[in-house]
Design an enzyme around this catalytic site. Structure first.
Site, PDB file in Angstrom:
ATOM      1  N   ASP A 174       2.676   5.460  -6.969  1.00 33.72           N
ATOM      2  CA  ASP A 174       3.838   5.161  -5.906  1.00 33.72           C
ATOM      3  C   ASP A 174       5.336   5.171  -6.632  1.00 33.72           C
ATOM      4  OD1 ASP A 174       2.871   5.625  -3.339  1.00 33.72           O
ATOM      5  OD2 ASP A 174       2.065   3.468  -3.522  1.00 33.72           O
TER       6      ASP A 174
ATOM      7  N   HIS B   4       0.909  -1.370  -0.009  1.00 31.51           N
ATOM      8  CA  HIS B   4       0.067   0.122   0.231  1.00 31.51           C
ATOM      9  C   HIS B   4       0.887   1.291   0.151  1.00 31.51           C
ATOM     10  CE1 HIS B   4      -3.565   2.029   0.514  1.00 31.51           C
ATOM     11  NE2 HIS B   4      -3.703   2.122   1.852  1.00 31.51           N
TER      12      HIS B   4
ATOM     13  N   HIS C  50      -1.999  -2.584  -9.638  1.00 28.56           N
ATOM     14  CA  HIS C  50      -2.962  -2.116  -8.863  1.00 28.56           C
ATOM     15  C   HIS C  50      -4.075  -2.958  -8.703  1.00 28.56           C
ATOM     16  CE1 HIS C  50      -5.732   0.746  -7.093  1.00 28.56           C
ATOM     17  NE2 HIS C  50      -4.748   1.487  -6.484  1.00 28.56           N
TER      18      HIS C  50
HETATM   19  N1  CMC Z   1       5.497  -7.126  -9.865  1.00 29.11           N
HETATM   20  C1  CMC Z   1       5.239  -8.504 -10.444  1.00 29.11           C
HETATM   21  N2  CMC Z   1       4.134  -9.140 -10.474  1.00 29.11           N
HETATM   22  C2  CMC Z   1       3.033  -8.395  -9.917  1.00 29.11           C
HETATM   23  C3  CMC Z   1       3.097  -7.223  -9.502  1.00 29.11           C
HETATM   24  C4  CMC Z   1       4.373  -6.556  -9.387  1.00 29.11           C
HETATM   25  N3  CMC Z   1       4.414  -5.478  -8.780  1.00 29.11           N
HETATM   26  N4  CMC Z   1       1.786  -6.867  -9.191  1.00 29.11           N
HETATM   27  C5  CMC Z   1       0.957  -7.789  -9.557  1.00 29.11           C
HETATM   28  N5  CMC Z   1       1.843  -9.020  -9.970  1.00 29.11           N
HETATM   29  C6  CMC Z   1       1.297 -10.062 -10.790  1.00 29.11           C
HETATM   30  C7  CMC Z   1       0.872 -11.358  -9.499  1.00 29.11           C
HETATM   31  O1  CMC Z   1       2.107 -11.999  -9.195  1.00 29.11           O
HETATM   32  C8  CMC Z   1      -0.229 -11.810  -9.931  1.00 29.11           C
HETATM   33  O2  CMC Z   1       0.549 -12.675 -11.130  1.00 29.11           O
HETATM   34  P1  CMC Z   1      -0.382 -14.193 -11.474  1.00 29.11           P
HETATM   35  O3  CMC Z   1      -1.815 -13.867 -11.831  1.00 29.11           O
HETATM   36  O4  CMC Z   1       0.610 -14.950 -12.249  1.00 29.11           O
HETATM   37  O5  CMC Z   1      -0.406 -15.058 -10.079  1.00 29.11           O
HETATM   38  C9  CMC Z   1      -0.939 -10.794 -11.007  1.00 29.11           C
HETATM   39  O6  CMC Z   1      -0.072  -9.829 -11.314  1.00 29.11           O
HETATM   40  C10 CMC Z   1      -2.063 -10.180  -9.999  1.00 29.11           C
HETATM   41  O7  CMC Z   1      -1.480  -9.749  -8.942  1.00 29.11           O
HETATM   42  P2  CMC Z   1      -2.230  -9.848  -7.624  1.00 29.11           P
HETATM   43  O8  CMC Z   1      -1.311  -9.671  -6.654  1.00 29.11           O
HETATM   44  O9  CMC Z   1      -3.433 -10.854  -7.487  1.00 29.11           O
HETATM   45  O10 CMC Z   1      -3.082  -8.204  -7.549  1.00 29.11           O
HETATM   46  P3  CMC Z   1      -3.535  -7.743  -6.172  1.00 29.11           P
HETATM   47  O11 CMC Z   1      -4.519  -6.933  -6.889  1.00 29.11           O
HETATM   48  O12 CMC Z   1      -3.844  -8.574  -5.242  1.00 29.11           O
HETATM   49  O13 CMC Z   1      -2.320  -6.818  -5.704  1.00 29.11           O
HETATM   50  C11 CMC Z   1      -0.830  -4.991  -5.531  1.00 29.11           C
HETATM   51  C12 CMC Z   1      -1.991  -5.290  -6.194  1.00 29.11           C
HETATM   52  C13 CMC Z   1      -0.678  -3.244  -5.807  1.00 29.11           C
HETATM   53  C14 CMC Z   1      -0.738  -4.919  -4.188  1.00 29.11           C
HETATM   54  C15 CMC Z   1       0.213  -5.689  -6.315  1.00 29.11           C
HETATM   55  O14 CMC Z   1       0.091  -5.003  -7.712  1.00 29.11           O
HETATM   56  C16 CMC Z   1       1.591  -5.142  -5.960  1.00 29.11           C
HETATM   57  O15 CMC Z   1       1.933  -6.131  -4.864  1.00 29.11           O
HETATM   58  N6  CMC Z   1       2.194  -4.046  -6.399  1.00 29.11           N
HETATM   59  C17 CMC Z   1       3.524  -3.788  -5.778  1.00 29.11           C
HETATM   60  C18 CMC Z   1       3.303  -2.808  -4.552  1.00 29.11           C
HETATM   61  C19 CMC Z   1       2.852  -1.487  -5.035  1.00 29.11           C
HETATM   62  O16 CMC Z   1       3.210  -0.735  -5.952  1.00 29.11           O
HETATM   63  N7  CMC Z   1       2.006  -1.105  -4.122  1.00 29.11           N
HETATM   64  C20 CMC Z   1       1.338   0.276  -4.284  1.00 29.11           C
HETATM   65  C21 CMC Z   1      -0.091   0.125  -4.652  1.00 29.11           C
HETATM   66  S1  CMC Z   1      -0.744   1.809  -5.424  1.00 29.11           S
HETATM   67  C22 CMC Z   1      -0.945   2.881  -3.971  1.00 29.11           C
HETATM   68  C23 CMC Z   1      -1.547   2.377  -2.837  1.00 29.11           C
HETATM   69  O17 CMC Z   1      -2.364   1.654  -2.728  1.00 29.11           O
HETATM   70  O18 CMC Z   1      -1.120   2.595  -1.647  1.00 29.11           O
END
Ligand code: CMC
Length: 428
Positions: A364, A267, A308
């Site tokens: 971010d 987050h 996201h």
């Molecule tokens: N790097 C590599 N792979 C990723 C990433 C990433 N940053 N984000 C998602 N994926 C992949 C994930 O492994 C999954 O792959 P598969 O379908 O093969 O299993 C697919 O994309 C879907 O990801 P998810 O984890 O199911 O998506 P989510 O909606 O649960 O998570 C997220 C969203 C933002 C937590 C995630 O994209 C992430 O961890 N990003 C990096 C951290 C980040 O930048 N966070 C800030 C978010 S925006 C501001 C805020 O909310 O504060």
């Protein structure tokens, strides 16, 4: 109001239930499952709230596939361009933009609520010098409830508004105090003649021994960043504030819970994590290695600042932030991390893995580079996010408390042991 309904039928028993659907003013309609358990004998399972709306809200709308974000119906691009952060705070809290008189009155109220109780200031001395500022923020924000007994009646709209104003006004003071504590400098009292962000810069960077002049470019950049961070509908920290607040706890406690949630790297903690990642990558020549790590399911590394839950198109905030990053760096000198970040983005955006999963830079990805250019230390980046988001948290709390509030109490699918007898200790 039921707009239509869906009927679900149990394959095994043949039992059916009709559930009403509801349309909002925009966005995906919902199926109201409130009666499901009573008439059907089932709960629904949705870990991570991937497909579940937790509440009704009139505050913020975002369309992840169109890359659209609106506060109270106004597009984020227009608000960032034409309004200052305190106007946006007024809008989020009250539902409408202020006119000239309302704006002056609101500015005055916020400027005159910036001080914190002297005893509260003393709390910082209890923290070790290397305490993370988010740890201090979480603790001190929660402690506000011990000082402002006059605004803790959550059923009184007047007291709720004073609490909201106190949260918005005092968070920069608490944040600056956390920073001063970490660098061992004396606390600087707020100055009511300065703007919201000008005052924050003053409290962080002024010292009693010298004059300090607020840099208007930094003041403006921070103001726009706070607007971009001000709200984002039911994100994890806002949902935390709502859930904590749903028990009727005091608002400062609920906001402290939201602050703790924001700290996580998935987050708000991602802005700090992005810079740590860029430092670790270090050079354009090493990007491929890190892209491969991000794609490797056996490696916990993720490309921070990418992806996201809701945006499956460019995050509109990231677009604005990237532009500000260029402007700020043009004034303060280039940061090699900007070039690295742009190259990383360029490579990821054409990589099949990221394209398939619709992973774009989020808010971010570039914000940390701007904060660092403005001299804000790495550990303070999530604190900056918390200041900007505070109005979103308190607006959602306010909306929830002033409506038909019901304690948030999710159900579970139990998969543990079924009943068994406790054996005597020597038999275990
Ligand atoms: N790097 C590599 N792979 C990723 C990433 C990433 N940053 N984000 C998602 N994926 C992949 C994930 O492994 C999954 O792959 P598969 O379908 O093969 O299993 C697919 O994309 C879907 O990801 P998810 O984890 O199911 O998506 P989510 O909606 O649960 O998570 C997220 C969203 C933002 C937590 C995630 O994209 C992430 O961890 N990003 C990096 C951290 C980040 O930048 N966070 C800030 C978010 S925006 C501001 C805020 O909310 O504060």
């Amino acid at each position: 109001m039921a707009d239509s309904s869906v009927t679900i039928t149990h394959d095994g028993t043949g039992k059916s239930v009709q559930l009403p659907t509801r349309e909002g003013t925009a966005g995906t309609p919902v199926i109201d499952i409130g009666s499901l358990n009573k008439s059907f004998g089932h709960f629904t399972l949705d870990p991570g709230f991937v497909a579940t709306a937790s509440c009704e809200s009139k505050i913020t709308y975002l369309d992840g596939s169109a890359g659209l974000l609106q506060y109270r119906g106004y597009p984020i691009e227009q608000l960032a361009e034409q309004c200052d952060y305190l106007e946006v705070c007024y809008l989020l809290l009250n539902g409408e933009l202020p006119n000239g008189d309302q704006k002056s009155e609101f500015d005055h109220i916020i400027r005159t609520h910036t001080m914190i109780h002297e005893s509260l200031r003393g709390f910082f001395d209890g923290f070790h010098y290397d305490a993370h500022p988010m740890a201090m923020m979480t603790g001190v924000i929660g402690s506000l409830s011990a000082f402002y007994h006059d605004s803790l009646d959550i059923n009184d709209p007047g007291q709720r508004m004073i609490t909201a104003q106190r949260i918005i006004a005092k968070l920069p003071t608490i944040a600056a105090a956390a920073y001063k504590h970490s660098v061992g400098q004396p606390f600087m009292y707020p100055r009511n003649d300065l703007s919201y962000t000008g005052n924050l810069l003053h409290m962080m960077y002024a010292v009693p021994a010298a004059d300090y002049e607020v840099d208007p470019i930094a003041e403006k950049a921070l103001d726009v960043l706070f607007t971009l961070h001000a709200d984002h509908e039911q994100n994890a920290s806002t949902s935390t504030v709502r859930l904590a607040g749903s028990s009727g706890t005091n608002p400062f406690g609920a906001i402290a819970a939201g602050t703790a949630c924001l700290w996580g790297p998935a987050h708000g903690g991602a802005n700090e994590a992005v810079l740590r990642m860029l430092d670790e990558i270090g050079d354009v020549s090493r990007i491929d290695k890190y892209i491969a790590k991000a794609k490797d399911k056996n490696d916990s590394f993720r490309l921070m600042g990418f992806g996201h839950r809701v945006y499956k198109n460019f995050d509109p905030r990231a677009r604005i932030i990237k532009k500000i990053a260029h402007e700020v760096l043009a004034t303060y000198g280039n940061d090699p991390r900007m070039e690295l970040a742009m190259k990383l983005e360029e490579i990821a955006l054409v990589d099949e893995y990221f394209v398939e999963r619709s992973l774009y830079p989020n808010v971010d990805f570039y914000s940390g580079i701007i904060y660092r250019a403005l001299g804000i230390p790495l550990e303070m980046l999530t604190v900056m996010f918390a200041i900007g988001r505070s109005v979103g948290w308190i607006s959602h709390w306010q909306e929830m408390v002033s409506g038909k509030m019901r304690i948030g109490r999710p159900r579970q699918l139990y998969t543990g042991e079924v009943q068994r007898d406790v054996p005597a200790i020597k038999k275990r």
